[in-house]
Write an enzyme that holds these catalytic residues in place. Structure first.
Site, PDB file in Angstrom:
ATOM      1  N   LYS B  75       0.848  -1.201   0.000  1.00  0.00           N
ATOM      2  CA  LYS B  75       0.000   0.000   0.000  1.00  0.00           C
ATOM      3  C   LYS B  75       0.876   1.240   0.000  1.00  0.00           C
ATOM      4  O   LYS B  75       1.899   1.283   0.690  1.00  0.00           O
ATOM      5  CB  LYS B  75      -0.899  -0.024   1.239  1.00  0.00           C
ATOM      6  CG  LYS B  75      -1.961   1.063   1.297  1.00  0.00           C
ATOM      7  CD  LYS B  75      -2.869   0.881   2.520  1.00  0.00           C
ATOM      8  CE  LYS B  75      -3.970   1.915   2.605  1.00  0.00           C
ATOM      9  NZ  LYS B  75      -4.831   1.693   3.800  1.00  0.00           N
ATOM     10  N   SER B 150      -9.741   1.682   2.838  1.00  0.00           N
ATOM     11  CA  SER B 150      -8.847   2.460   1.993  1.00  0.00           C
ATOM     12  C   SER B 150      -7.797   1.625   1.261  1.00  0.00           C
ATOM     13  O   SER B 150      -7.191   2.128   0.308  1.00  0.00           O
ATOM     14  CB  SER B 150      -8.132   3.525   2.841  1.00  0.00           C
ATOM     15  OG  SER B 150      -7.285   2.904   3.797  1.00  0.00           O
ATOM     16  N   SER B 174      -9.935  -0.719   7.017  1.00  0.00           N
ATOM     17  CA  SER B 174      -9.339  -0.488   5.701  1.00  0.00           C
ATOM     18  C   SER B 174      -8.623  -1.682   5.082  1.00  0.00           C
ATOM     19  O   SER B 174      -8.229  -1.621   3.915  1.00  0.00           O
ATOM     20  CB  SER B 174      -8.366   0.693   5.762  1.00  0.00           C
ATOM     21  OG  SER B 174      -9.091   1.897   5.710  1.00  0.00           O
TER      22      SER B 174
END
Lengths: 487, 484
Positions: B75, B150, B174
């Site tokens: 990420k 996210s 997330s």
């Protein structure tokens, strides 16, 4: 000034702690190095970096708190203080808000009349220092973050001081304390200590007391500036009161800077801005528990404090307060003196050797007096030799200097350099008899001419010393000579 | 397609060359990524170089790490010194971190091959990855829908086969929610289990890094690599307080006498398909001998409000450093230093980030602190207590991950509150700091994946993974592939 008034001063003091590394990262503390060479992702506030507490910084702080008679909190935590400024890379400062590591202490400051005064300490907390903005590049400002993250101890006093001299005394006493504890170099020129006095006056007029608006003078980094700014503010506030009658109100505390060139305070902010620092606990750091074991361990490092030592030197050794003050100005000198005296040398002799010769040499060499290549035993030996008359006082000084050069023991130096005094009365008597025989006129004058007696005796004394090549103990010479002349 | 574990074992045994596996992934990326948008940056050269090194190591008989030669996505809020770390924000679009995050170091030490950096909601703020200022990631199961967020890029990349496993971060769901939306396994470890050093902070007391994987075994394998104490993160737990385990060792052993807590009162919020899938999963556990007990968690309802005070308060501090002074976007129009702040931040932060900074700033402001921030901390303790009580009665808690399956792109962007409310099942887990996992448990009528959430007590990831694996063995949801 016609009206009676009293100066009221409280202090905020920032002290840089002399840890090896910064408070929340592993960067070494360095003053005056090339800008931004002692930085890392943590003290630069880079994304994703996290602070880790330097345990030593908290231990140094607690030690200082203990020396200032503060209560040490069993549980303390870190808070973020938010404000935007280019020298503050995260735009928040890690500080301590509602649970500082220590509170409610006091410091005893020496007054000119030899007494002391207790000044209450409100609190002491630990925080990180910011970097430094410089504005010497024309259109650009530059930021040096070498200082960012330096452990900073903030000490806040109650408004218990009533003169510039008292504030100066506190500042100096605090400097002496942190140096004794070894927690700060407290070098004013390097900005290790910064002072922010809050000053106002209580003026009596028509039997009523009027309080003038408080001035805070920011960032003072010399004792002189502290004292002078307070004296200046007192005059300025008095004048202002006489002219305007303005008194202290909510929010009319003003901030001043000190203009050293013109020796005056300069208004920076008229009204106290409603700062909202939005303090909240820093989630990146865990709260700290100071348990009894740890506290005990820190306490065991507490040394005798300078004021206590000074008092002891007066009461135990019979030194004057002045001499005791000089000897306790730093821990090395005080400890060295104390140890030497305990080895049996006379107090006055050691005091003189140290204050007159030792400190001068130490200053020249830029080392503490106990690191002059001279052990306490060697110094005690030297002092004892002078005490019993084996060497003269001036020879003792010479020997002291030579000891510092070579590290040799005083006896060896004295012998090698022929500095041993002859105190053998038989030998000396022979010399005196020779001199008396060779100088009948002077002997006559010394004995019977009151106008010339003193001078002639001095002449004969000098002749004897000359004959002994300066090695005769003058005390013994004068004793025997006087006896013979008065016979 | 092989799982990470299978691939690693084949590479380590010399049956497959890492270079070939990595090249195959980049070939697939070339073909599919334009339609998915999972990555913000790719590091093909470094990846192939690393793969070569791993192959060479193996050829010379050296031992290799637990993820040797395996293509991994990271990420883009985890710092890397070899490719930009953007956080999906214009603020950091050109930001190159001078150091690697702890987890990136760990991945490299385990001989993993980092393929690229995955898209995310800007600064990890969001539940759909629509808040990324740099790219739109879509759901591989239906490209008109969001991948969740996210960690939407991390979930989509694994689901679409653009890497074997990926790392995400989970502040309020997330990892778990995009895992659920994309039909993969997503694990949020206990707060403190994985070092946050180098993870760009959103809500520091809630953020935790974890794996997204094709199955429970790969999640366990990846956790083995990234878990452990790190002295650079003060909130990372010491191994004396919470011993590290090999999460693969007992993974295949079911938990005897498993007791599962459910909270019936929470089910109403979920769609019928989600409720049905959750119920069916519970029945499978029952068939394996598990006992289901119904409990109450009286403070669960306050989790969203509590979260949006605490997370935003922390964010307002954490994001203060993006000011255009030291790095990141600086407004070209600033006339003085105050404008450097205000213009740089106005220009480079997106709407949602601004909203959360404002919320947090407000909550911490003088006069409001006690009513918001302090009260939220108190409620957080009550929520934590709810979980402690639950784990006194049961081994784990089971509930949906999200009340719905993946929604349409743009469907909720005009209504941030609706978006916030969709995190109802995941947020309390972060507030309590306990570990939670999302495992595929079915599909709705539109063939969109549904996730089952399992939550257990702090530092019991070993048990949590075994419970998840028990179910996975009985079902084939995790083997389904999106129609690409």
């Amino acid at each position: 000034m016609d009206l009676q008034y009293k100066i009221i001063v409280g202090l905020e003091i920032h002290v840089h702690l002399a840890t090896r590394t910064k408070i929340f990262c592993g960067c070494e503390l360095a003053y005056g190095d090339t800008a931004n060479t002692h930085t890392c992702p943590v003290c630069l506030g880079m994304p994703g970096s996290l602070p880790v507490m330097n345990k030593k910084a908290l231990e140094y702080s607690i030690l200082t708190g203990l020396a200032l008679n503060c209560k040490i909190a069993p549980f303390t935590k870190w808070d973020r203080k938010s404000y935007y400024y280019p020298d503050l890379p995260k735009n928040y400062q890690i500080s301590q808000y509602d649970l500082p590591f220590s509170e409610h202490g006091y410091i005893e400051i020496p007054l000119a009349d030899g007494t002391t005064k207790k000044i209450r300490i409100t609190r002491a907390h630990l925080e990180e220092d910011a970097g430094k903005n410089t504005h010497t590049l024309g259109n650009f400002s530059a930021i040096d973050l070498n200082r960012a993250g330096t452990p900073l101890l903030e000490i806040v006093t109650e408004p218990d001081m009533n003169s510039a001299e008292e504030v100066g005394a506190l500042a100096r006493e605090l400097q002496r304390i942190v140096r004794y504890l070894g927690v700060s170099e407290a070098d004013m020129q390097k900005g290790h200590m910064r002072f922010e006095p809050n000053i106002n006056l209580h003026i009596t007029r028509d039997g009523q007391i009027f309080k003038t608006p408080i001035s805070e003078v920011k960032n003072l980094n010399s004792f002189r500036a502290v004292e002078r700014s307070i004296a200046y503010e007192a005059r300025r506030q008095y004048q202002e009161f006489v002219e305007t009658g303005k008194t202290m109100q909510m929010g009319n505390k003003a901030t001043y800077g000190w203009d050293d060139d013109n020796q005056m305070t300069v208004l920076q902010r008229e009204k106290e801005e409603a700062h909202d620092y939005r303090y909240f606990p820093d989630p990146d750091l865990v709260p700290v528990k100071v348990d009894a074991d740890w506290l005990g361990e820190i306490k065991s490092r507490l040394c005798e404090l300078p004021s206590q030592m000074q008092q002891r030197f007066v009461s135990e050794y019979g030194l004057s307060n002045y001499d005791a003050g000089v000897l306790t100005a730093d821990r090395a000198t005080a400890g060295f003196f104390d140890k030497t005296v305990k080895l049996g040398a006379t107090v006055k002799r050691v005091c003189n050797l140290l204050t007159q010769t030792g400190l001068k040499l130490a200053k020249e060499k830029g080392v503490p007096v106990d690191q002059l290549n001279i052990t306490d035993e060697a110094l005690a030996d030297l002092a004892k030799m002078a005490d019993v008359g084996d060497v003269s006082a001036s020879a003792a000084t010479t020997i002291f200097e030579m000891m510092a050069e070579s590290g040799e023991n005083p006896k060896k130096i004295a012998e090698e350099k022929n500095l041993i005094q002859k105190s053998d009365s038989g030998e000396i008597e022979t010399l005196i008899d020779q001199v008396i025989a060779e100088n009948p006129k002077a002997v006559e004058d010394a004995k019977n001419n009151p106008k010339k007696a003193k001078k002639s005796a001095g002449f004969l004394m000098g002749q004897v010393m000359q004959k002994s090549k300066g090695q005769a103990n003058p005390k013994v010479v004068s004793q025997i000579l006087n006896k013979k002349l008065n016979a | 397609m092989d799982t990470a574990k299978q691939l690693r074992d084949k590479i380590a045994a010399g049956e497959v060359q890492s270079v070939d596996a990595v090249q195959a992934v980049f070939d697939r990326i070339e073909k599919i990524e334009p339609n998915i948008g999972a990555y913000l940056s790719l590091c093909k050269e470094q990846a192939l170089e690393k793969a070569k090194q791993v192959d060479a190591k193996i050829a010379s008989g050296e031992s290799v790490g637990a993820l040797a030669g395996v293509p991994v996505g990271v990420k883009d809020n985890m710092c890397t010194d070899f490719v930009a770390t953007t956080c999906g924000s214009k603020m950091l679009e050109k930001f190159n971190a001078p150091y690697n995050a702890h987890v990136v170091e760990k991945l490299r030490a385990a001989d993993a091959v980092i393929v690229g950096k995955c898209n995310l909601d800007e600064f990890a703020m969001g539940s759909s990855t629509e808040n990324s200022a740099l790219k739109q990631t879509v759901n591989p199961w239906d490209t008109t829908r969001v991948p969740g967020g996210s960690s939407g890029g991390s979930a989509a990349a694994v689901a679409a086969g653009l890497c074997s496993v990926s790392l995400g971060s989970d502040t309020g769901g997330s990892i778990r929610q995009p895992a659920s939306f994309c039909g993969v396994v997503g694990l949020k470890p206990t707060y403190g289990r994985v070092s946050r050093y180098g993870l760009v902070a959103y809500g520091s007391s809630l953020d935790q890094i974890g794996p997204l994987a094709r199955n429970v075994t790969d999640a366990a394998l990846t956790l083995n690599v990234i878990a452990g104490h790190d002295e650079r993160d003060s909130t990372s737990i010491s191994e004396a307080d919470a011993p590290l385990k090999d999460y693969l060792t007992d993974l295949e052993s079911p938990i005897e006498g498993l007791k599962i807590a459910v909270v019936p009162a929470l089910n109403d919020a979920a769609d019928a398909a989600v409720r049905a899938a959750t119920q069916a999963a519970l029945e499978i556990y029952q068939s394996l001998g598990a006992e289901i007990i119904e409990i109450e968690m009286p403070h669960f309802d306050y989790a969203i409000s509590t979260y949006y005070v605490i997370a935003t308060a922390e964010a307002s501090g954490n994001l203060a450093r993006y000011d255009g002074v030291h790095y990141g976007h600086r407004s070209p129009d600033a006339e003085n230093y105050v404008e450097v702040y205000s213009k740089s931040r106005s220009e480079a932060f997106g709407t949602e980030v601004k909203r959360r900074i404002m919320l947090g700033t407000y909550a911490l402001s003088s006069g409001y602190y006690d009513a918001y921030y302090l009260k939220a901390l108190k409620v957080r303790n009550l929520i934590r207590q709810d979980f402690t009580n639950a784990f006194k009665q049961a081994d784990c808690l089971m509930l949906p991950v999200s009340p719905t399956t993946a929604f349409k792109i743009g469907e909720k962007t005009d209504d941030p509150l609706q978006m916030y409310l969709a995190d109802v099942y995941t947020i309390a887990v972060n507030l309590a700091g306990v570990p939670g996992i999302s495992v595929p448990c079915g599909f709705d009528e539109k063939n969109l994946p549904i996730g089952l959430q399992i939550v257990s007590e702090p530092f019991s990831e070993d048990k949590l993974l075994r419970i998840a694996r028990m179910y996975e063995k009985e079902t084939d949801w995790h083997t389904k592939k999106p129609p690409l």
